[in-house]
Enzyme design. Structure first.
Site, PDB file in Angstrom:
ATOM      1  N   SER A 288      46.051  34.576  49.922  1.00  0.00           N
ATOM      2  CA  SER A 288      46.450  35.839  50.542  1.00  0.00           C
ATOM      3  C   SER A 288      45.740  36.975  49.814  1.00  0.00           C
ATOM      4  CB  SER A 288      47.967  36.025  50.500  1.00  0.00           C
ATOM      5  OG  SER A 288      48.387  36.326  49.190  1.00  0.00           O
TER       6      SER A 288
ATOM      7  N   VAL B 130      45.706  37.658  40.902  1.00  0.00           N
ATOM      8  CA  VAL B 130      45.239  36.630  39.969  1.00  0.00           C
ATOM      9  C   VAL B 130      43.886  36.995  39.367  1.00  0.00           C
ATOM     10  CG1 VAL B 130      46.601  34.762  41.022  1.00  0.00           C
ATOM     11  CG2 VAL B 130      44.222  35.078  41.711  1.00  0.00           C
TER      12      VAL B 130
ATOM     13  N   VAL C 228      46.555  40.060  48.626  1.00  0.00           N
ATOM     14  CA  VAL C 228      47.177  40.672  47.453  1.00  0.00           C
ATOM     15  C   VAL C 228      47.243  39.668  46.303  1.00  0.00           C
ATOM     16  CG1 VAL C 228      49.248  41.806  46.537  1.00  0.00           C
ATOM     17  CG2 VAL C 228      48.481  42.309  48.867  1.00  0.00           C
ATOM     18  N   CYS C 229      47.574  38.417  46.605  1.00  0.00           N
ATOM     19  CA  CYS C 229      47.636  37.390  45.558  1.00  0.00           C
ATOM     20  C   CYS C 229      46.258  37.176  44.933  1.00  0.00           C
ATOM     21  CB  CYS C 229      48.172  36.080  46.117  1.00  0.00           C
ATOM     22  SG  CYS C 229      49.878  36.192  46.694  1.00  0.00           S
ATOM     23  N   GLY C 230      45.231  37.163  45.760  1.00  0.00           N
ATOM     24  CA  GLY C 230      43.877  37.011  45.237  1.00  0.00           C
ATOM     25  C   GLY C 230      43.510  38.143  44.292  1.00  0.00           C
TER      26      GLY C 230
END
Length: 193
Positions: free
Chosen positions: A76, A83, A78-80
């Site tokens: 996703s 991290v 935002v997750c990318g």
């Protein structure tokens, strides 16, 4: 960065007991507001796969500080971003005697592909089966979506949560709060010496 007051937690130490308690108390259950375990609570133990044949446990980090980064899903946007940012800040975390673990309900093969694509230098743990058990234990599960919340925990050398933060699902929380919490732990350690 403004941080919300951490929610109430429980003091159970096993994932199963913590998840059961979270469910029965309304935390991480069918309601829309998850409450991450609060500062001062003993971190629930866990053992999760980071590869098909390797398991990572909380006990593997005895004597070290640990950052647990729960996030909803590999791939996703935002997750990318989250991290990738934490990967860039990883040397700063390590200077403060802390290791980083990412946790989501994605499977190990998805994590392996995502970590390779993002060139990550920290483990991604699969809270896959039983689905979200560790996220539930930490008060960081979204049952209506079947994913983890976007939540951060700083755990000290004695396995006590020293800081927690639940971010809105679509907002990258950044690393400032984590760095501040780690710096505070470091300054308390220095003052005690």
């Amino acid at each position: 960065m403004d941080r919300p007051t951490p929610g109430e937690g429980n003091t159970k130490t096993s994932v199963q007991e913590s998840a059961a308690n979270a469910h029965s108390s309304g935390h991480a259950s069918g309601n829309d507001s998850s409450r991450p375990l609060a500062a001062g609570v003993r971190a629930p133990d866990f053992s999760l796969h980071d590869t098909p044949d390797q398991i990572v446990s909380l006990s593997d980090f005895r004597g070290k500080r640990l950052i647990l980064m729960f996030y909803p899903a590999d791939w996703s946007p935002v997750c990318g971003d989250e991290v990738t940012l934490f990967n860039e800040v990883l040397p700063e975390f390590r200077k403060l005697n802390a290791e980083l673990l990412g946790v989501s309900v994605d499977g190990v093969w998805c994590h392996i592909a995502f970590a390779k694509d993002r060139k990550l230098h920290f483990p991604l743990l699969a809270d896959f089966e039983p689905k979200g058990a560790v996220a539930k234990a930490y008060g960081a599960y979204r049952p209506h979506d079947g994913t983890s919340e976007r939540a951060l925990f700083v755990i000290d050398e004695q396995r006590i949560i020293r800081w927690s933060y639940l971010s809105p699902i679509g907002v990258n929380p950044g690393a400032d709060g984590v760095l501040t919490a780690l710096e505070e732990l470091e300054s308390k350690k220095g003052a005690a010496a």
